[in-house]
Design a protein around this motif. Structure first.
Motif, mmCIF file in Angstrom:
data_model
loop_
_atom_site.group_PDB
_atom_site.id
_atom_site.type_symbol
_atom_site.label_atom_id
_atom_site.label_comp_id
_atom_site.label_asym_id
_atom_site.label_seq_id
_atom_site.Cartn_x
_atom_site.Cartn_y
_atom_site.Cartn_z
ATOM 1 N N ASN A 516 0.870 -1.167 0.000
ATOM 2 C CA ASN A 516 0.000 0.000 0.000
ATOM 3 C C ASN A 516 0.910 1.220 0.000
ATOM 4 O O ASN A 516 1.451 1.605 1.034
ATOM 5 C CB ASN A 516 -0.902 -0.016 1.236
ATOM 6 C CG ASN A 516 -1.840 1.177 1.282
ATOM 7 O OD1 ASN A 516 -1.751 2.073 0.439
ATOM 8 N ND2 ASN A 516 -2.724 1.201 2.263
ATOM 9 N N CYS A 517 1.101 1.819 -1.152
ATOM 10 C CA CYS A 517 2.073 2.903 -1.299
ATOM 11 C C CYS A 517 1.590 4.234 -0.736
ATOM 12 O O CYS A 517 2.282 5.246 -0.871
ATOM 13 C CB CYS A 517 2.462 3.056 -2.771
ATOM 14 S SG CYS A 517 3.514 1.716 -3.372
ATOM 15 N N PRO A 520 3.613 5.547 3.338
ATOM 16 C CA PRO A 520 4.613 6.554 3.714
ATOM 17 C C PRO A 520 4.003 7.905 4.068
ATOM 18 O O PRO A 520 4.467 8.580 5.000
ATOM 19 C CB PRO A 520 5.492 6.662 2.454
ATOM 20 C CG PRO A 520 5.369 5.324 1.806
ATOM 21 C CD PRO A 520 3.952 4.906 2.049
ATOM 22 N N PHE A 521 2.937 8.312 3.356
ATOM 23 C CA PHE A 521 2.300 9.600 3.644
ATOM 24 C C PHE A 521 1.527 9.525 4.963
ATOM 25 O O PHE A 521 1.523 10.478 5.748
ATOM 26 C CB PHE A 521 1.381 9.992 2.491
ATOM 27 C CG PHE A 521 2.040 9.874 1.146
ATOM 28 C CD1 PHE A 521 3.019 10.771 0.761
ATOM 29 C CD2 PHE A 521 1.703 8.847 0.278
ATOM 30 C CE1 PHE A 521 3.636 10.655 -0.469
ATOM 31 C CE2 PHE A 521 2.312 8.721 -0.958
ATOM 32 C CZ PHE A 521 3.293 9.623 -1.334
ATOM 33 N N LYS A 522 0.878 8.395 5.201
ATOM 34 C CA LYS A 522 0.184 8.201 6.480
ATOM 35 C C LYS A 522 1.177 8.255 7.633
ATOM 36 O O LYS A 522 0.917 8.859 8.679
ATOM 37 C CB LYS A 522 -0.555 6.860 6.476
ATOM 38 C CG LYS A 522 -1.735 6.781 5.529
ATOM 39 C CD LYS A 522 -2.415 5.419 5.638
ATOM 40 C CE LYS A 522 -3.621 5.314 4.716
ATOM 41 N NZ LYS A 522 -4.286 3.978 4.815
ATOM 42 N N HIS A 523 2.343 7.613 7.425
ATOM 43 C CA HIS A 523 3.376 7.609 8.469
ATOM 44 C C HIS A 523 3.840 9.029 8.762
ATOM 45 O O HIS A 523 3.984 9.414 9.933
ATOM 46 C CB HIS A 523 4.567 6.754 8.001
ATOM 47 C CG HIS A 523 5.760 6.849 8.890
ATOM 48 N ND1 HIS A 523 5.919 6.056 10.012
ATOM 49 C CD2 HIS A 523 6.868 7.668 8.843
ATOM 50 C CE1 HIS A 523 7.053 6.369 10.610
ATOM 51 N NE2 HIS A 523 7.656 7.333 9.920
ATOM 52 N N HIS A 548 -5.686 6.203 -2.435
ATOM 53 C CA HIS A 548 -4.736 6.103 -3.531
ATOM 54 C C HIS A 548 -3.499 6.937 -3.172
ATOM 55 O O HIS A 548 -3.612 7.993 -2.555
ATOM 56 C CB HIS A 548 -5.370 6.642 -4.826
ATOM 57 C CG HIS A 548 -4.579 6.338 -6.053
ATOM 58 N ND1 HIS A 548 -3.434 7.034 -6.383
ATOM 59 C CD2 HIS A 548 -4.745 5.405 -7.021
ATOM 60 C CE1 HIS A 548 -2.927 6.546 -7.503
ATOM 61 N NE2 HIS A 548 -3.704 5.562 -7.910
ATOM 62 N N PRO A 549 -2.281 6.474 -3.526
ATOM 63 C CA PRO A 549 -1.069 7.218 -3.160
ATOM 64 C C PRO A 549 -1.102 8.683 -3.580
ATOM 65 O O PRO A 549 -0.651 9.554 -2.820
ATOM 66 C CB PRO A 549 0.035 6.454 -3.898
ATOM 67 C CG PRO A 549 -0.479 5.061 -4.006
ATOM 68 C CD PRO A 549 -1.952 5.188 -4.187
ATOM 69 N N ALA A 550 -1.623 9.008 -4.777
ATOM 70 C CA ALA A 550 -1.669 10.401 -5.218
ATOM 71 C C ALA A 550 -2.582 11.224 -4.317
ATOM 72 O O ALA A 550 -2.298 12.399 -4.034
ATOM 73 C CB ALA A 550 -2.136 10.475 -6.669
ATOM 74 N N GLN A 551 -3.687 10.607 -3.840
ATOM 75 C CA GLN A 551 -4.583 11.308 -2.922
ATOM 76 C C GLN A 551 -3.933 11.490 -1.557
ATOM 77 O O GLN A 551 -4.091 12.529 -0.915
ATOM 78 C CB GLN A 551 -5.891 10.528 -2.788
ATOM 79 C CG GLN A 551 -6.718 10.492 -4.064
ATOM 80 C CD GLN A 551 -7.943 9.618 -3.923
ATOM 81 O OE1 GLN A 551 -7.909 8.581 -3.240
ATOM 82 N NE2 GLN A 551 -9.030 10.017 -4.573
ATOM 83 N N SER A 578 2.755 3.610 -12.971
ATOM 84 C CA SER A 578 3.255 4.532 -11.963
ATOM 85 C C SER A 578 2.155 4.802 -10.943
ATOM 86 O O SER A 578 0.984 4.920 -11.303
ATOM 87 C CB SER A 578 3.698 5.844 -12.602
ATOM 88 O OG SER A 578 4.008 6.804 -11.613
ATOM 89 N N ILE A 579 2.544 4.910 -9.683
ATOM 90 C CA ILE A 579 1.572 5.265 -8.657
ATOM 91 C C ILE A 579 1.467 6.776 -8.515
ATOM 92 O O ILE A 579 0.594 7.286 -7.832
ATOM 93 C CB ILE A 579 1.946 4.655 -7.292
ATOM 94 C CG1 ILE A 579 3.297 5.208 -6.812
ATOM 95 C CG2 ILE A 579 1.958 3.140 -7.363
ATOM 96 C CD1 ILE A 579 3.604 4.903 -5.373
ATOM 97 N N GLY A 580 2.399 7.523 -9.164
ATOM 98 C CA GLY A 580 2.389 8.977 -9.075
ATOM 99 C C GLY A 580 1.516 9.595 -10.161
ATOM 100 O O GLY A 580 1.211 8.974 -11.182
ATOM 101 N N ASP A 581 1.126 10.835 -9.929
ATOM 102 C CA ASP A 581 0.327 11.596 -10.894
ATOM 103 C C ASP A 581 1.265 12.156 -11.958
ATOM 104 O O ASP A 581 2.114 12.993 -11.671
ATOM 105 C CB ASP A 581 -0.403 12.725 -10.182
ATOM 106 C CG ASP A 581 -1.278 13.552 -11.118
ATOM 107 O OD1 ASP A 581 -1.300 13.249 -12.337
ATOM 108 O OD2 ASP A 581 -1.927 14.488 -10.638
ATOM 109 N N ILE A 582 1.146 11.686 -13.213
ATOM 110 C CA ILE A 582 2.070 12.110 -14.264
ATOM 111 C C ILE A 582 1.888 13.570 -14.636
ATOM 112 O O ILE A 582 2.746 14.156 -15.293
ATOM 113 C CB ILE A 582 1.928 11.230 -15.528
ATOM 114 C CG1 ILE A 582 0.514 11.365 -16.113
ATOM 115 C CG2 ILE A 582 2.260 9.782 -15.232
ATOM 116 C CD1 ILE A 582 0.363 10.665 -17.456
ATOM 117 N N GLU A 583 0.775 14.186 -14.223
ATOM 118 C CA GLU A 583 0.560 15.607 -14.489
ATOM 119 C C GLU A 583 1.088 16.489 -13.370
ATOM 120 O O GLU A 583 1.049 17.712 -13.461
ATOM 121 C CB GLU A 583 -0.938 15.879 -14.691
ATOM 122 C CG GLU A 583 -1.545 15.165 -15.897
ATOM 123 C CD GLU A 583 -0.895 15.581 -17.207
ATOM 124 O OE1 GLU A 583 -0.472 16.748 -17.321
ATOM 125 O OE2 GLU A 583 -0.782 14.747 -18.108
#
Length: 609
Positions: A516-517, A520-523, A548-551, A578-583
């Motif tokens: 669950n990527c 790290p943000f939750k941590h 979602h990781p981007a959210q 990719s789990i990141g937002d490409i924009e």
């Protein structure tokens, strides 16, 4: 038109509130930090501009815009307009660079060329293909100012024949696509001719040309002979050395030596002390090396004239004494690449040896591999050493066509050199969170795209060690489906120590076979930590975890009121997702891994693109 590089620099001095970490932990409870129950006044409304990269949308809200120039800078550095770096070689097409044509149409073609020169001369473009590809587009433009600027910049960007030949390859592809022509018009011929003439500026550059036309005789289907003929290059007798080299490249040394031009020069009193004689002697040595069958003569020519491996005929490349001679002046990258071959020919002892037992060449190689000055001078990437260590210790190449005995002294020197090479990576001065995915798909024997001799967890441990060593502030965690654990690493920890700490944490299994990527943000929010950069090493084999990781990244940015927190996602074993937002202009996705990745990440974080 806005300059994206200037915008990134402006971003460092933005008028955002600076949060005090101690006060934050004292005055905020966890719910407020998450921003879930904060008062509306705690955060800026979406109709307020909070970043230089934001522009108003149709309904009055501010959103992030990736300008054409921003996409150009990203493409130069990563080969993608959306901060998506792919390890290895990727085929480039005109469909990949519509923003270049748009910039030229808007009258910004000269600015495009200026950026190409900036990135090239400051070594900010690690892969040359994207840069040469855009240069070829500019040279093939119908915009006269753009074309003139691009051709004028050719010597600054194409510094060796390999780069020139790759540029010509791109020009040919673009001409075929646009008009079906060969593309050797007057401007093109003149520019290529000037590229060769630029070598005549100094004696040192003339010697380089002599080495280059013999070492890089053919690349990408191009030969110096063909390129010089197509360019209609004419060199007058005011620069006799350059004229001689051009004749050698086109018609061969034997013909050049028989011309009245060179024979008349050889009759002059100052010929024996001239630079022309030095070049003639060098090319004579290279010609003799090509034709000799005497091993002792081959060795003597290598030592006297500092010939390189490309000058040695294949019949001598399995001779130990020839490699002993080559090793004396071999550049660092070539030395590292040929350690297996030299070990097979028993240039090195197979057991740890004393200084007395070592040959001069073995001692030289061992010392060069760990020489800090040489490593910094030649800008050896740490990952180059990392790959060399793993491959050399295996005792065979990737295709298993070459096997060799492993020398403990070479292994030790490679490991020492690795840590010296860390100095070649610029520190960013940012606050880092490094998060390593330790789900089942990452910790099993998963090979890395672009570096198949390494496993994903090895690369993650290497990059964590690198980050801890060069950055002043770096926290580290491992994560899986719904759990995180902190990694306590010290700045002087070696890679094996960091790997051991990861292994120790894995001794107590964490739940989940996928990842669950967003963890790290939750941590970061649970620990109330403010980071400038979050780096995730994963294979993007994400689970059904929430959110979602981007959210999750968006929530973290809003919580700390820092919209420019940068995210780097390294998909070590995955190339197409990719789990990141490409924009998102502050997200970099790396697919696979190679020696360019550490510096690419550093350049991104430093705001170079």
């Amino acid at each position: 038109m806005n300059n994206s590089i200037d915008l990134l620099k402006q971003n460092e001095s933005r008028d955002f509130p600076i949060l005090n970490m101690a006060a934050l932990e004292e005055d905020m409870d966890t719910v407020e930090f998450y921003g879930l129950q904060a008062e509306p006044t705690d955060f800026d409304s979406q109709n307020i501009k909070i970043s230089p990269f934001q522009v108003p949308n149709k309904v009055g809200g501010y959103v992030y815009e990736t300008t054409l120039e921003f996409r150009l800078c990203s493409f130069i550095c990563t080969g993608s307009p959306n901060h998506n770096y792919r390890a290895g070689n990727c085929e480039l097409t005109l469909e990949d660079a519509p923003f270049v044509f748009q910039l030229i149409q808007e009258g910004s073609g000269k600015r495009v060329v200026e950026l190409l020169v900036h990135f090239s001369t400051n070594f900010r473009s690690l892969k040359q293909d994207p840069l040469l590809f855009i240069l070829a587009i500019c040279c093939r433009s119908n915009n006269k100012a753009t074309k003139n600027a691009a051709y004028s910049a050719l010597p600054s960007i194409c510094r060796i024949p390999t780069q020139l030949f790759r540029f010509l390859d791109f020009c040919k592809m673009i001409s075929n696509h646009q008009s079906g022509s060969k593309g050797w018009g007057r401007a093109h011929r003149k520019a290529i001719g000037e590229w060769y003439r630029s070598y005549g500026a100094t004696e040192r550059k003339l010697k380089l040309l002599a080495l280059h036309i013999t070492k890089y005789s053919k690349r990408y289907g191009w030969k110096h002979k063909d390129v010089i003929r197509l360019s209609h290059l004419k060199v007058n007798e005011e620069n006799p050395t350059l004229k001689y080299l051009v004749i050698v490249a086109v018609k061969g040394k034997q013909f050049a030596d028989s011309t009245n031009f060179i024979q008349n020069l050889q009759q002059q009193d100052n010929y024996k002390t001239s630079h022309l004689k030095q070049i003639v002697d060098l090319l004579t040595a290279i010609e003799n090396a090509k034709n000799t069958e005497d091993m002792s003569q081959m060795r003597r020519l290598i030592l006297e004239h500092k010939l390189v491996r490309e000058h040695v005929p294949p019949c001598f490349l399995n001779d130990r004494t020839v490699w002993l001679a080559l090793a004396r002046h071999m550049p660092m990258i070539a030395l590292i690449r040929n350690l297996g071959k030299m070990s097979k020919l028993k240039l090195f002892n197979q057991v740890t040896s004393t200084e007395v037992n070592k040959s001069f060449e073995e001692h030289l190689v061992v010392e060069k591999l760990k020489n800090n000055s040489l490593i910094c001078k030649e800008k050896i990437h740490p990952f180059t050493y990392m790959l060399a260590i793993h491959q050399y210790k295996k005792g065979e190449n990737g295709l298993k066509t070459l096997q060799w005995p492993v020398s403990p002294d070479i292994c030790t020197s490679l490991e020492e050199g690795l840590y010296f090479s860390f100095e070649n990576i610029r520190p960013t001065g940012k606050r880092f969170l490094v998060a390593i995915d330790i789900s089942k798909s990452m910790t099993e024997k998963v090979n890395v795209i672009g570096a198949p001799s390494l496993q994903a967890i090895d690369v993650a441990a290497f990059m964590l060690t690198l980050t801890i060593r060069i950055e002043k502030s770096c926290d580290a965690i491992i994560f899986s489906d719904d759990e995180t654990k902190e990694l306590r690493c010290l700045p002087y920890d070696r890679i094996n120590i960091v790997s051991g700490k990861i292994t120790d944490l894995l001794a107590n299994p964490m739940s989940g076979s996928t990842s669950n990527c967003s963890m790290p943000f939750k941590h970061a929010m649970e620990k109330k930590k403010i980071y400038d950069v979050i780096v995730i090493y994963t294979d993007s084999n994400i689970s059904l975890g929430y959110p979602h990781p981007a959210q999750a990244l968006k929530s973290y940015r809003e919580a700390i009121n820092k919209p420019d927190v940068k995210l780097v996602v390294c998909n070590l074993a995955c190339s197409d997702v990719s789990i990141g937002d490409i924009e998102d202009p502050f997200t970099l996705t790396v697919c696979g891994f190679d020696s360019y990745v550490p510096q690419t990440i550093s350049n991104f974080i430093n705001g170079d693109y």
